[in-house]
Design a protein around this motif. Structure first.
Motif, short mmCIF file in Angstrom:
data_model
loop_
_atom_site.label_atom_id
_atom_site.label_comp_id
_atom_site.label_asym_id
_atom_site.label_seq_id
_atom_site.Cartn_x
_atom_site.Cartn_y
_atom_site.Cartn_z
N MET A 181 0.85 -1.18 0.00
CA MET A 181 0.00 0.00 0.00
C MET A 181 0.89 1.24 0.00
O MET A 181 1.70 1.44 0.90
N LEU A 182 0.72 2.07 -1.03
CA LEU A 182 1.60 3.21 -1.26
C LEU A 182 0.84 4.53 -1.18
O LEU A 182 -0.30 4.63 -1.66
N HIS A 183 1.49 5.55 -0.62
CA HIS A 183 0.95 6.91 -0.62
C HIS A 183 1.75 7.70 -1.65
O HIS A 183 2.95 7.93 -1.46
N LEU A 184 1.09 8.12 -2.75
CA LEU A 184 1.80 8.71 -3.89
C LEU A 184 1.26 10.10 -4.23
O LEU A 184 0.86 10.38 -5.36
N PRO A 185 1.24 11.02 -3.27
CA PRO A 185 0.65 12.34 -3.54
C PRO A 185 1.45 13.20 -4.51
O PRO A 185 0.88 13.92 -5.32
N ASP A 269 1.38 26.07 0.46
CA ASP A 269 0.04 26.66 0.52
C ASP A 269 -1.03 25.58 0.45
O ASP A 269 -2.00 25.61 1.21
N ARG A 270 -0.85 24.61 -0.44
CA ARG A 270 -1.83 23.52 -0.57
C ARG A 270 -1.95 22.73 0.73
O ARG A 270 -3.06 22.43 1.20
N ILE A 271 -0.81 22.41 1.31
CA ILE A 271 -0.80 21.61 2.54
C ILE A 271 -1.44 22.38 3.68
O ILE A 271 -2.26 21.84 4.45
N MET A 272 -1.10 23.66 3.82
CA MET A 272 -1.63 24.46 4.92
C MET A 272 -3.12 24.74 4.75
O MET A 272 -3.86 24.83 5.74
N ARG A 273 -3.59 24.89 3.52
CA ARG A 273 -5.02 25.06 3.30
C ARG A 273 -5.78 23.81 3.76
O ARG A 273 -6.82 23.91 4.43
N ILE A 293 -6.38 14.76 4.19
CA ILE A 293 -5.46 14.00 5.06
C ILE A 293 -4.21 13.63 4.27
O ILE A 293 -3.09 13.67 4.79
N SER A 294 -4.39 13.29 2.99
CA SER A 294 -3.25 12.99 2.13
C SER A 294 -2.31 14.19 2.04
O SER A 294 -1.09 14.06 2.13
N ASP A 295 -2.88 15.39 1.88
CA ASP A 295 -2.06 16.60 1.81
C ASP A 295 -1.28 16.81 3.11
O ASP A 295 -0.08 17.12 3.08
N VAL A 296 -1.95 16.65 4.24
CA VAL A 296 -1.29 16.87 5.52
C VAL A 296 -0.22 15.81 5.76
O VAL A 296 0.87 16.11 6.27
N ARG A 297 -0.51 14.57 5.39
CA ARG A 297 0.50 13.52 5.52
C ARG A 297 1.73 13.85 4.68
O ARG A 297 2.87 13.64 5.12
N LEU A 298 1.52 14.38 3.48
CA LEU A 298 2.64 14.82 2.66
C LEU A 298 3.40 15.93 3.38
O LEU A 298 4.65 15.95 3.37
N GLY A 299 2.67 16.83 4.02
CA GLY A 299 3.32 17.89 4.78
C GLY A 299 4.19 17.35 5.90
O GLY A 299 5.28 17.87 6.17
N VAL A 300 3.72 16.29 6.56
CA VAL A 300 4.53 15.63 7.60
C VAL A 300 5.81 15.08 7.00
O VAL A 300 6.91 15.29 7.52
N ASP A 301 5.68 14.38 5.88
CA ASP A 301 6.84 13.73 5.26
C ASP A 301 7.83 14.74 4.68
O ASP A 301 9.03 14.45 4.58
N GLY A 311 1.77 9.28 12.83
CA GLY A 311 0.88 8.25 13.34
C GLY A 311 -0.57 8.69 13.37
O GLY A 311 -1.49 7.90 13.13
N GLN A 312 -0.80 9.97 13.68
CA GLN A 312 -2.17 10.48 13.72
C GLN A 312 -2.81 10.48 12.34
O GLN A 312 -4.02 10.27 12.21
N MET A 313 -2.02 10.68 11.29
CA MET A 313 -2.57 10.63 9.93
C MET A 313 -2.99 9.20 9.60
O MET A 313 -4.04 8.97 8.98
N ASN A 314 -2.19 8.22 10.02
CA ASN A 314 -2.57 6.82 9.81
C ASN A 314 -3.85 6.50 10.58
O ASN A 314 -4.72 5.78 10.09
N GLU A 315 -3.95 7.02 11.80
CA GLU A 315 -5.15 6.77 12.60
C GLU A 315 -6.39 7.33 11.92
O GLU A 315 -7.44 6.69 11.91
N LEU A 316 -6.27 8.52 11.35
CA LEU A 316 -7.43 9.16 10.74
C LEU A 316 -7.96 8.38 9.54
O LEU A 316 -9.15 8.46 9.24
#
Length: 357
Positions: A181-185, A269-273, A293-301, A311-316
């Motif tokens: 399972m891949l996250h490819l934003p 800007d995209r991530i913060m929005r 959530i995908s955007d915010v997870r990208l922001g984390v990475d 971990g909270q992004m995975n939980e959501l």
């Protein structure tokens, strides 16, 4: 009454750990399909015959070899309410088919939920091993050890030419399905995802959404799995998938670097929005929730959001699903109510998330 601790927390214990390339790879999974000899396959079995299979396989838990691979706790599907079954499905511990179509269905769960063994799904026995990050070989080694333990106790349906016999011809041979399972934003943002996934399909691999066959690829999350089970050895299947996924990981990492180098302000800007909308919205449907959530997870990475929030992004991903929402808030919900409670769940979770300095 069955032990329902498996439905109380959104993240299984195995998901708490990172694993290799965890910024791109959410999880690795190996599933082995087997059937018992001299027993009709589940699709044509009577309820009595299915019950006999369930009793035979749960009795195998008493074998020392099987116990050494566990311990496993059996849950009988008929003893669970609909919400608990839905939560188990949302956590990838059981399949929709086991809920909707099985007779005398059951699941054997490891304590940390990294192993789930479905009984009377499409096949009599489906051994599934889940690992965090890119640990395909480790998942395979665990799954084959469990398979060997069961095979010493029960006789599998096997043909010298066709290999292990399964209900669906596409599983004949090894009976092995491996998936990552891949996250490819970044590839999606740069409009490269279609080309990559088309190339994956051309080399004999399947691309599916978060919940496998027939599911939509929400939140830029894709499952890549083998399609061929006959004519290749198990190790060849694992090695082929591993090689292709490594290339996809490299493409995604390169795309992320380009986003930061060439479009830092725009991607920030995209991530913060998305972060702001998730933090304050009072209604949120599932599709929008997954995308943001995908955007915010990208922001984390990318280091733009506090790393502790990964971990909270995975939980959501689990907490915002219909079953878990109903489990958490204790009420049955229509779609409009789910949107309200989903937004509340996200706001509460993100109250502890911080933007990186």
């Amino acid at each position: 009454m069955p032990n329902l601790r498996f439905t109380e927390k959104p993240l299984s214990e195995w998901m708490q750990k990172g694993g290799d390339y965890s910024d791109v790879v959410i999880s690795s999974r190996v599933r082995i399909a087997r059937n018992l000899v001299h027993q009709p396959f589940p699709i044509i079995a009577s309820t009595e015959q299915a019950q006999q299979v369930r009793e035979r396989l749960t009795a195998a838990l008493q074998d020392e070899g099987v116990q050494a691979q566990g311990p496993f706790e059996p849950l009988v599907l008929d003893e669970l309410d609909d919400v608990d079954k839905e939560v188990l499905m949302e956590k990838h511990l059981i399949s929709p088919n086991l809920i909707n179509d099985s007779r005398a269905g059951a699941v054997l769960l490891a304590e940390n939920e990294s192993v789930s063994i479905m009984i009377n799904e499409e096949d009599h026995l489906r051994i599934q091993c889940l690992y965090p990050g890119f640990q395909l070989e480790e998942a395979w080694q665990r799954a084959t050890a469990i398979d060997d333990a069961f095979e010493r106790v029960v006789d599998y349906a096997f043909d010298d030419r066709r290999g292990y016999l399964t209900s669906c011809p596409t599983n004949l041979g090894t009976g092995l399905r491996a998936s990552v399972m891949l996250h490819l934003p970044a590839l999606a943002i740069m409009n490269q995802i279609g080309r990559i996934l088309s190339a994956v399909s051309q080399v004999g691999l399947a691309v599916r959404g978060l919940y496998g066959e027939g599911s939509e690829a929400l939140g830029n999350i894709f499952q890549i799995s083998n399609q061929i089970t006959l004519g290749l050895s198990e190790q060849e299947i694992i090695d082929n998938l591993h090689s292709v996924v490594m290339q996809i990981i490299e493409y995604e990492q390169h795309a992320r670097s380009r986003l930061l180098d060439e479009s830092r302000l725009r991607i920030t800007d995209r991530i913060m929005r998305s972060y702001g909308i998730l933090s304050y919205a009072t209604m949120m449907d599932a599709k929008e929730a997954f995308q943001r959530i995908s955007d915010v997870r990208l922001g984390v990475d990318l280091g733009l959001i506090d790393r502790a929030s990964a971990g909270q992004m995975n939980e959501l991903l689990i907490m915002t699903q219909p079953g878990f929402l109903q489990k958490t808030f204790g009420v049955k919900m229509g779609s409009g109510e789910r949107d309200k409670y989903r937004a509340q769940m996200i706001r509460d979770t993100l109250s502890d998330v911080h933007v990186a300095d």
